[in-house]
Design a protein around this motif. Structure first.
Motif, PDB file in Angstrom:
ATOM      1  N   LEU A 270      77.371  31.690  49.401  1.00 52.46           N
ATOM      2  CA  LEU A 270      76.971  30.751  48.350  1.00 52.46           C
ATOM      3  C   LEU A 270      77.808  30.937  47.090  1.00 52.46           C
ATOM      4  CD1 LEU A 270      73.079  30.833  48.808  1.00 52.46           C
ATOM      5  CD2 LEU A 270      74.724  29.151  49.677  1.00 52.46           C
ATOM      6  N   PHE A 271      78.042  32.197  46.706  1.00 55.86           N
ATOM      7  CA  PHE A 271      78.866  32.434  45.522  1.00 55.86           C
ATOM      8  C   PHE A 271      80.303  31.982  45.784  1.00 55.86           C
ATOM      9  CE2 PHE A 271      81.178  35.238  42.473  1.00 55.86           C
ATOM     10  CZ  PHE A 271      80.614  34.717  41.312  1.00 55.86           C
ATOM     11  N   GLY A 272      80.772  32.200  47.029  1.00 55.62           N
ATOM     12  CA  GLY A 272      82.117  31.755  47.385  1.00 55.62           C
ATOM     13  C   GLY A 272      82.258  30.247  47.303  1.00 55.62           C
ATOM     14  N   PHE A 273      81.238  29.511  47.756  1.00 54.06           N
ATOM     15  CA  PHE A 273      81.281  28.051  47.665  1.00 54.06           C
ATOM     16  C   PHE A 273      81.311  27.590  46.209  1.00 54.06           C
ATOM     17  CE2 PHE A 273      79.973  27.414  52.181  1.00 54.06           C
ATOM     18  CZ  PHE A 273      80.831  26.369  52.487  1.00 54.06           C
ATOM     19  N   ILE A 274      80.572  28.272  45.341  1.00 52.19           N
ATOM     20  CA  ILE A 274      80.568  27.895  43.924  1.00 52.19           C
ATOM     21  C   ILE A 274      81.952  28.100  43.310  1.00 52.19           C
ATOM     22  CG2 ILE A 274      79.664  28.512  41.648  1.00 52.19           C
ATOM     23  CD1 ILE A 274      76.992  29.161  43.052  1.00 52.19           C
ATOM     24  N   LEU A 275      82.541  29.274  43.558  1.00 51.93           N
ATOM     25  CA  LEU A 275      83.887  29.524  43.038  1.00 51.93           C
ATOM     26  C   LEU A 275      84.902  28.554  43.633  1.00 51.93           C
ATOM     27  CD1 LEU A 275      84.300  33.425  42.903  1.00 51.93           C
ATOM     28  CD2 LEU A 275      83.913  31.822  41.023  1.00 51.93           C
ATOM     29  N   LEU A 276      84.732  28.253  44.907  1.00 46.93           N
ATOM     30  CA  LEU A 276      85.642  27.313  45.556  1.00 46.93           C
ATOM     31  C   LEU A 276      85.573  25.946  44.897  1.00 46.93           C
ATOM     32  CD1 LEU A 276      87.609  26.564  47.819  1.00 46.93           C
ATOM     33  CD2 LEU A 276      85.634  26.110  49.286  1.00 46.93           C
ATOM     34  N   GLY A 277      84.366  25.474  44.612  1.00 46.91           N
ATOM     35  CA  GLY A 277      84.229  24.178  43.962  1.00 46.91           C
ATOM     36  C   GLY A 277      84.864  24.139  42.592  1.00 46.91           C
ATOM     37  N   LEU A 278      84.645  25.197  41.801  1.00 45.23           N
ATOM     38  CA  LEU A 278      85.202  25.246  40.447  1.00 45.23           C
ATOM     39  C   LEU A 278      86.726  25.282  40.483  1.00 45.23           C
ATOM     40  CD1 LEU A 278      82.744  27.823  38.831  1.00 45.23           C
ATOM     41  CD2 LEU A 278      82.877  25.369  38.340  1.00 45.23           C
ATOM     42  N   SER A 279      87.276  26.007  41.448  1.00 43.32           N
ATOM     43  CA  SER A 279      88.727  26.118  41.551  1.00 43.32           C
ATOM     44  C   SER A 279      89.349  24.915  42.247  1.00 43.32           C
ATOM     45  CB  SER A 279      89.091  27.401  42.306  1.00 43.32           C
ATOM     46  OG  SER A 279      90.481  27.530  42.452  1.00 43.32           O
ATOM     47  N   TYR A 280      88.787  24.566  43.403  1.00 45.24           N
ATOM     48  CA  TYR A 280      89.361  23.480  44.191  1.00 45.24           C
ATOM     49  C   TYR A 280      89.244  22.135  43.475  1.00 45.24           C
ATOM     50  CZ  TYR A 280      90.624  20.753  48.280  1.00 45.24           C
ATOM     51  OH  TYR A 280      91.265  19.897  49.137  1.00 45.24           O
TER      52      TYR A 280
END
Length: 448
Positions: A362-372
């Protein structure tokens, strides 16, 4: 949604043309392309492409090891499936080169139609493939050919819409408009993962492996047809064509591009590498790890990933707001640092049972969204207008190839043979490359 253009609310009304003249009333200047329509076209187009690729990616973990590589154990079969998975990313730049030539000879509408039909048939064709048990190694060859077809088609599906949005966005809204096309990634994943989760929940393992897995590939063709008409409805208009020509968004030769803009292509490909590396480390890799080394319900885990993709979608939207406050380059740099920090915790979290796996996911998806959300065309403003159309397409191709194409294969291979700490090093290297490229971009004083 705010108007893209700051000129009288029209997308290109009263803006100088490429030759410096100002369009007059009675020509194309009194017409405009609704920015909302462009945004919808971008999102629909990207959603269909991501759906195709995620259907294949999920099947590479859940289906292909048993259906096409039954002669190997589960780990080796999955690694073989990931090798074929990478073929599309190798083929994508080739597709861009081929279809840029097609556009120069046949036009933009023909290029887009051929590319999306090829994408649809390549994806749907997988649904009809015989298994290894039926025809042996020929089934693997056919799967590889169709996967390459997906990559060539995706390279050819570039329509210039994201560049058009970026060029016409007000300076204080560039981050907002940059993230619109990126919403296709979580949307495509949500659709693909939900479909597979439903099949797994409602079919026996035998039925799922015999025919259930094929259904999402059928659906992909229908989605591509819808996306084709939605995009052609926009691309085929005189207003859109005039606007692309006015902004010089036309194809150029790849050799000419690389000989004059090679530095910009390289910096652009590496600037968002952390985001692309993380992309498959929170989507495809965890699913393969759970399949091989955990007793968790696969359908439940897919639903958890769907929840993560919803968080990613929210984060993509938030990334636009953040980027408009602190700048896109600063946003990507900050997120690269956070992704590097996350990489240090991968072994601990992935070995901590379901709770640790859930936190990483879940934390990875959040960081991915902010970056991607800000990864697309992060530094394509570097390109002069003449080269931006082709430069943006090729930069994206190379970013996917270097950052994501081999990520599932490398991550699973390293973790299975050497431990999860090597997955951390892999993700850390991606973050380091992003920071180096962004620093170089700043040092060269290239326009952000």
């Amino acid at each position: 949604m705010p108007n893209i253009s700051s000129h009288n609310g029209a997308l290109y009304a009263n803006q100088p043309s490429a030759n410096g003249s100002t369009p007059k009333r009675g020509d194309h200047a009194d017409t405009s392309v609704d920015p909302g329509e462009i945004a919808i076209g971008v999102i629909i187009g990207r959603t269909s492409e991501y759906f195709d690729f995620f259907v294949y990616a999920i099947a590479s973990v859940l289906v292909f090891p048993s259906v096409f590589f039954p002669f190997e154990d589960r780990l080796e079969g999955t690694l073989y499936a990931f090798v074929i998975f990478s073929f599309a990313f190798l083929a994508r730049p080739i597709g861009t080169m081929i279809f840029m030539a097609v556009q120069q000879h046949l036009g933009r509408e023909a290029k887009l139609t051929i590319a999306l039909v090829l994408l649809g048939f390549s994806t749907a064709g997988i649904a009809f493939l015989p298994t290894y048990a039926s025809i042996g190694v020929t089934a693997i060859v056919m799967l590889s050919v169709l996967r390459i077809g997906q990559g060539i088609a995706l390279g050819g599906s570039w329509d210039g819409l994201p560049s058009l949005l970026a060029l016409n966005a007000p300076e204080d809204k560039r981050g907002w408009y940059a993230m619109l096309g990126q919403l296709g990634a979580p949307t495509g994943f949500i659709l693909a993962a939900s479909m597979f989760a439903y099949m797994l929940s409602n079919l026996s393992p035998e039925d799922f492996l015999e025919w259930g897995w094929r259904y999402p590939f059928y659906v992909a063709f229908a989605i591509n047809v819808v996306a084709l008409f939605a995009r052609l409805r926009l691309v085929a208009t005189d207003e859109y064509t005039h606007l692309l020509e006015e902004r010089e968004l036309q194809p150029v030769g790849i050799i000419e591009l690389l000989s004059t803009q090679g530095r910009n292509v390289l910096i652009g490909a590496l600037a968002a590498l952390a985001s692309y590396a993380l992309f498959h480390l929170v989507t495809v890799f965890p699913l393969s790890w759970i399949t091989l080394y955990s007793g968790r319900s696969l359908s439940d885990f897919l639903y958890l990933q769907v929840a993560g993709a919803f968080l990613m979608a929210i984060s993509v939207v938030v990334s636009g707001l953040i980027a408009d406050k602190i700048g896109r380059r600063n946003t990507l740099g900050t997120l690269a640092i956070l992704i590097a920090a996350l990489s240090a915790f991968i072994p601990t979290l992935m070995k901590a049972g379901e709770s640790g796996e859930n936190i990483f996911l879940l934390f990875g998806f959040i960081l991915l969204g902010l970056s991607y959300g800000q990864a697309a065309g992060a530094v394509t403003a570097n390109f002069p207008a003449k080269y931006r159309y082709t430069g943006a397409a090729l930069t994206s191709d190379l970013s996917w190839l270097v950052g994501a194409g081999f990520a599932p294969l490398i991550a699973l291979g390293l973790s299975a043979n050497f431990g999860l700490a090597y997955v951390s090093l892999y993700l850390l290297s991606g973050a380091a490359c992003s920071l180096a490229a962004l620093h170089l971009n700043r040092a060269l004083e290239i326009k952000n």
